[in-house]
Design an enzyme around this catalytic site. Structure first.
Site, PDB file in Angstrom:
ATOM      1  N   GLU A   1      42.741  40.174  29.857  1.00 16.20           N
ATOM      2  CA  GLU A   1      42.982  41.607  30.025  1.00 16.20           C
ATOM      3  C   GLU A   1      43.864  42.099  28.881  1.00 16.20           C
ATOM      4  OE1 GLU A   1      44.559  42.656  33.878  1.00 16.20           O
ATOM      5  OE2 GLU A   1      44.795  44.769  33.323  1.00 16.20           O
TER       6      GLU A   1
ATOM      7  N   ASN B   1      43.770  46.116  35.854  1.00 12.90           N
ATOM      8  CA  ASN B   1      44.293  47.475  36.007  1.00 12.90           C
ATOM      9  C   ASN B   1      44.159  48.280  34.706  1.00 12.90           C
ATOM     10  OD1 ASN B   1      45.002  46.643  38.556  1.00 12.90           O
ATOM     11  ND2 ASN B   1      47.153  46.325  38.069  1.00 12.90           N
TER      12      ASN B   1
ATOM     13  N   ASN C   1      37.919  48.285  38.831  1.00 11.91           N
ATOM     14  CA  ASN C   1      38.815  47.196  39.217  1.00 11.91           C
ATOM     15  C   ASN C   1      39.756  47.677  40.325  1.00 11.91           C
ATOM     16  OD1 ASN C   1      40.359  44.589  38.660  1.00 11.91           O
ATOM     17  ND2 ASN C   1      41.969  46.127  38.408  1.00 11.91           N
ATOM     18  N   GLU C   2      39.852  46.927  41.393  1.00 13.89           N
ATOM     19  CA  GLU C   2      40.837  47.158  42.465  1.00 13.89           C
ATOM     20  C   GLU C   2      41.005  48.645  42.770  1.00 13.89           C
ATOM     21  OE1 GLU C   2      44.458  44.921  41.691  1.00 13.89           O
ATOM     22  OE2 GLU C   2      43.406  43.035  42.010  1.00 13.89           O
TER      23      GLU C   2
ATOM     24  N   TYR D   1      45.955  36.101  44.891  1.00 11.21           N
ATOM     25  CA  TYR D   1      46.972  35.294  44.215  1.00 11.21           C
ATOM     26  C   TYR D   1      47.835  34.667  45.299  1.00 11.21           C
ATOM     27  CZ  TYR D   1      45.594  37.867  40.028  1.00 11.21           C
ATOM     28  OH  TYR D   1      44.873  38.405  38.981  1.00 11.21           O
TER      29      TYR D   1
ATOM     30  N   GLU E   1      39.311  37.331  40.447  1.00 11.20           N
ATOM     31  CA  GLU E   1      40.724  37.065  40.118  1.00 11.20           C
ATOM     32  C   GLU E   1      41.259  36.102  41.156  1.00 11.20           C
ATOM     33  OE1 GLU E   1      43.384  40.343  39.251  1.00 11.20           O
ATOM     34  OE2 GLU E   1      41.725  41.515  38.409  1.00 11.20           O
TER      35      GLU E   1
ATOM     36  N   GLN F   1      44.941  34.577  34.655  1.00  9.99           N
ATOM     37  CA  GLN F   1      44.094  34.902  33.524  1.00  9.99           C
ATOM     38  C   GLN F   1      44.022  33.681  32.606  1.00  9.99           C
ATOM     39  OE1 GLN F   1      45.057  38.722  31.764  1.00  9.99           O
ATOM     40  NE2 GLN F   1      45.289  39.711  33.751  1.00  9.99           N
TER      41      GLN F   1
END
Ligand code: AHR
Length: 491
Positions: free
Chosen positions: A26, A71, A171-172, A243, A291, A348
């Site tokens: 990212e 993000n 994304n999200e 996560y 992710e 990542q």
């Protein structure tokens, strides 16, 4: 302590999609600038990309690398990153409070990605961006020529289309932290309309719709249902992100992360089946766990760095040995769910929550988590086999968890079974009875014998795998607190 597993080469659960071994870069922190890209670095190539980083990425043989966010993508204008580098704008990145110099954009990333043997998984901006922006990016990337944007790409020196097959629709988008986040209704409609335009532009692309940002989101479940009702027929995958953390220094609970991930996957897969039934669709939606990782130390220990600088050093985790064991458990869960999870990105790859770290102007080095990930990428391709585990268990905040975490993979050549095993007993070795396999152990790689909170540093990467000597298949003992990769050549 004794455990047993039953595995047979014909007990195939599912073919493992190679895309299970993917990662993520990212525009965040030092992932790009001073991570993969650092003009002037002693190992930099003429385009400014660090060769020492490439040398650590290549052995992973990653199928896909997701880009440019995260993000970040929700405020990103892809046009800022094309054309003459000295004419590209510098902007404030409102996702990570950094300066974005736009010296790396889609063309540079695709070239780098392919130079490490991987394919790009591009995300489009559905925060500030529109369906039209997304379709135009696709035109720029994938149309041969003869249109304004494909000819613009050619004028930038990229004669051949990039042929990017896999795309994330934002994304999200459920996250309040997301630039221009959306309700499920708003996002579902936008995902549907964007997907229509993108597939009309290039019918060969595959699309990932955003699921919840994580399992604990208050809208988890209803978000997935609403979004899928809008775009079920338009997309191939639904995303999951998660996560895991050991905030309470409670290693046994932390090591239940594999079970937590398993529960999450099964819930989302069930929702997909329910929406399929409700819509009377004949198509299956698969999962993109795009992710996953361990993430927490940085926030606890470090001050926030200065804002509005390029390569703002954020989320540079120091992964310890326990984190490597946790990553091993998560890998086992992904393999054991290979029937529904087709794509998974370790989030990542470089500097940000990463197995690979760099010192600006200095060396590249590997964190503890690099090793189980490398083993999975290298030996995890083929068919996932069903594994029946009989193991003593322990009680923790998650519930009852077996000490043994296991997954098994039949190689593509069909003559080798690789066992991925974590002994989560932190005090005792585990003798393992292996039923159902006849053959010889040809390789045994292990991470063991370190303190749970030991870390690697640029100066010393002492947490690295060792190889065990020859050992009989009927005489396997997994050391306490260990990650093991045992390869059995079948007779
Ligand atoms: O991977 C770091 C960040 O975590 C990503 O930008 C975002 O998608 C997630 O919240």
């Amino acid at each position: 302590m004794q455990a047993k597993i039953h595995v047979t080469p014909d007990g195939v659960l599912s073919k493992i999609d190679d895309r299970l071994f993917s990662s993520f870069v990212e525009h965040m922190g030092r992932a790009v600038y001073t991570g993969i890209y650092e003009p002037g670095h002693p190992t930099a190539d003429p385009d400014g990309f660090r060769e020492d980083v490439r040398e650590l990425v290549r052995p992973l043989g990653l199928a896909y690398i997701r880009y440019p966010g995260g993000n970040f993508v929700s405020g990103y204008n892809w046009r800022d990153g094309i054309g003459d580098k000295d004419k590209r704008p510098v902007r404030r990145d409102l996702a990570w409070f950094a300066l974005e110099p736009n010296q790396v954009g889609v063309n540079e990333f695709v070239t780098w990605c392919r130079s490490v043997g991987s394919e790009p998984m591009m995300a489009v901006n559905l925060g500030t961006g529109t369906a039209k922006d997304a379709a135009e990016l696709l035109e720029y990337c994938n149309v041969e020529g003869g249109t304004e944007l494909s000819d613009l790409r050619r004028s930038h020196g990229y004669e051949k289309p990039h042929g990017i097959k896999l795309w994330c629709l934002g994304n999200e988008m459920d996250g309040p932290w997301q630039i221009c986040g959306k309700t499920a209704e708003e996002y579902g409609r936008l995902a549907h309309e964007t997907a229509k335009m993108m597939k009309w532009m290039d019918e060969t692309v595959e699309l990932v719709a955003c699921g919840s940002s994580h399992r604990q989101m208050p809208t988890f479940g209803s978000w997935e249902r609403t979004v899928l009702r809008h775009c079920y027929e338009d997309v191939e995958y639904l995303s999951l992100h998660s996560y895991y953390k050991d905030l309470d220094k409670d290693p046994y609970s932390f090591l239940s992360c594999g079970e937590q991930m398993d529960g999450f996957i099964k819930e989302v897969a069930q929702i997909c089946r329910e929406v399929k039934g409700e819509l009377g669709s004949s198509k299956d939606i698969y999962l993109s766990f795009d992710e996953w990782n361990v993430w927490y130390h940085f926030r606890m220990d470090k001050q926030d760095p200065e804002k509005w600088i390029v390569a703002r050093p954020i989320e540079e985790e120091e992964y310890n040995f326990l984190d490597a064991l946790a990553v091993g458990c998560l890998i086992n869960t992904l393999i054991n769910n290979a029937d529904t999870v087709k794509i998974a990105c370790l989030a990542q790859l470089v500097n940000v929550l990463a197995p690979i770290m760099t010192v600006p102007g200095g060396p590249a080095w590997v964190e503890t988590t690099y090793w189980p990930f490398l083993h999975a990428c290298r030996y995890g391709r083929g068919d996932a086999l069903s594994v029946e585990i009989g193991s003593p268990s322990y009680e923790c905040s998650y519930g009852t968890v077996p000490y043994l975490s296991a997954a098994a993979v039949l190689s593509k050549s069909g003559d080798l079974v690789t066992l991925f095993l974590v002994n989560r007993n932190l005090e005792e070795d585990l003798r393992l009875q292996l039923d159902g396999l006849r053959g010889d152990i040809t390789e045994w790689h292990t991470l063991e014998g370190f303190g749970l909170y030991d870390i690697n540093t640029p100066e010393s990467q002492k947490i690295a795998p060792s190889t065990r000597g020859a050992c009989d298949i009927s005489d396997i003992t997994l050391p306490k607190a260990s990650w093991n990769v045992i390869r059995v050549k079948l007779k």
